[in-house]
Design an enzyme around this catalytic site. Structure first.
Site, PDB file in Angstrom:
ATOM      1  N   HIS A 110     -31.338  46.617 -26.081  1.00 25.62           N
ATOM      2  CA  HIS A 110     -32.107  45.435 -25.696  1.00 25.62           C
ATOM      3  C   HIS A 110     -33.445  45.470 -26.439  1.00 25.62           C
ATOM      4  O   HIS A 110     -34.105  46.513 -26.474  1.00 25.62           O
ATOM      5  CB  HIS A 110     -32.340  45.449 -24.178  1.00 25.62           C
ATOM      6  CG  HIS A 110     -33.099  44.246 -23.702  1.00 25.62           C
ATOM      7  ND1 HIS A 110     -32.522  42.995 -23.648  1.00 25.62           N
ATOM      8  CD2 HIS A 110     -34.383  44.091 -23.305  1.00 25.62           C
ATOM      9  CE1 HIS A 110     -33.427  42.125 -23.218  1.00 25.62           C
ATOM     10  NE2 HIS A 110     -34.562  42.759 -23.001  1.00 25.62           N
ATOM     11  N   ASP A 142     -24.851  48.951 -16.317  1.00 30.64           N
ATOM     12  CA  ASP A 142     -24.307  48.794 -14.969  1.00 30.64           C
ATOM     13  C   ASP A 142     -23.997  47.314 -14.764  1.00 30.64           C
ATOM     14  O   ASP A 142     -24.028  46.547 -15.722  1.00 30.64           O
ATOM     15  CB  ASP A 142     -25.265  49.372 -13.914  1.00 30.64           C
ATOM     16  CG  ASP A 142     -26.605  48.654 -13.907  1.00 30.64           C
ATOM     17  OD1 ASP A 142     -26.701  47.552 -14.483  1.00 30.64           O
ATOM     18  OD2 ASP A 142     -27.563  49.199 -13.321  1.00 30.64           O
TER      19      ASP A 142
HETATM   20  C1  GRF Z   1     -30.571  42.752 -31.154  1.00 26.77           C
HETATM   21  O1  GRF Z   1     -31.915  42.373 -31.152  1.00 26.77           O
HETATM   22  C2  GRF Z   1     -30.208  43.467 -29.882  1.00 26.77           C
HETATM   23  O2  GRF Z   1     -31.258  44.228 -29.359  1.00 26.77           O
HETATM   24  C3  GRF Z   1     -29.884  42.321 -28.959  1.00 26.77           C
HETATM   25  O3  GRF Z   1     -29.223  41.391 -29.758  1.00 26.77           O
HETATM   26  C4  GRF Z   1     -29.633  41.552 -31.116  1.00 26.77           C
HETATM   27  C5  GRF Z   1     -28.402  41.780 -31.924  1.00 26.77           C
HETATM   28  O4  GRF Z   1     -28.683  41.851 -33.291  1.00 26.77           O
HETATM   29  N1  GRF Z   1     -29.116  42.770 -27.818  1.00 26.77           N
HETATM   30  P1  GRF Z   1     -27.565  42.343 -34.290  1.00 26.77           P
HETATM   31  O5  GRF Z   1     -26.380  41.399 -34.101  1.00 26.77           O
HETATM   32  O6  GRF Z   1     -27.221  43.750 -33.963  1.00 26.77           O
HETATM   33  O7  GRF Z   1     -28.151  42.199 -35.661  1.00 26.77           O
END
Ligand code: GRF
Length: 212
Positions: A110, A142
């Site tokens: 995240h 979770d």
């Molecule tokens: C990333 O910023 C990740 O943290 C979030 O969604 C984005 C995905 O980017 N969950 P990518 O597809 O891995 O380039």
């Protein structure tokens, strides 16, 4: 050590998938990406997987009841004997039965320092809030939204002349370090869960498993 079998679930660009796959290929993470699965047929991450010769599959979610979609995803994961499920920009919440099928074996990244700024557009949330630091969190999944126990966090500064896009790019660089780092730690160090805490038994706490 037999490589762990990772399945990556994504909905978009796939840069975190690429970072993980590259780290596996370099031997920094003792694992193999055995499947890239997307709920969106147009996800660019699928093309990246094909370029690397990694099996990919689309399980469309649009217009499909949640339970039916998840059953199809679980069937795909079982077919490749996936041991770990790495969410990398997968724009779906997982239901409790799905999470229970892979207990403490689903990982997410995240782009914020949880528990601050869960949900969508986390980088923009941090920028709009006026936070002075931001970052990313790799956590076990979770049944909540961005609520599982934290494995790794990495921090970046927020500068006054940043835009949400500039900040997101700075965070993304750290994401590409954090995800392999977290998987390396989970796969190579003894760990347990104490309350909300992922406790690694070796090292002094914090950011063990730094990549070389
Ligand atoms: C990333 O910023 C990740 O943290 C979030 O969604 C984005 C995905 O980017 N969950 P990518 O597809 O891995 O380039």
């Amino acid at each position: 050590m037999t490589p762990a079998r990772l399945a990556v679930l994504l909905s978009g660009r796939g840069s975190n998938f690429l970072a993980l796959a590259e780290a596996c290929r370099r031997g920094e993470v003792p694992a193999e990406v055995v499947l890239v699965l997307s709920n969106r047929p147009e996800a660019p991450g699928l093309v990246r997987a094909q370029e690397l010769g990694i099996p990919s599959q689309v399980v469309p979610s649009r217009g499909v009841p949640r339970e039916e979609h998840e059953q199809a995803v679980v069937a795909a994961l079982e077919a490749v004997r996936a041991e770990w499920v790495c969410l990398a920009g997968y724009m779906r919440l997982l239901s409790p039965p799905f999470v229970a099928r892979f207990p403490n074996r689903i990982v997410n990244i995240h782009p914020a320092l949880l528990p601050a700024f869960p949900g969508l557009e986390a980088q923009r949330q941090a920028w709009e809030y006026g936070a002075k630091v931001a970052g990313c969190t790799v956590h076990l999944v979770d049944a909540g939204c961005d609520t599982g126990p934290v494995v790794v966090q990495r921090v970046v500064a927020v500068f006054d002349d940043d835009t949400p896009e500039v900040l997101a790019a700075r965070i993304l660089e750290q994401e590409h370090i954090a995800y392999p780092q977290a998987m390396r730690m989970l796969l190579t160090l003894p760990w347990r869960i104490e309350g909300r805490r992922v406790v690694f038994s070796q090292g002094g706490g914090g950011q063990q498993g730094e990549l070389p």
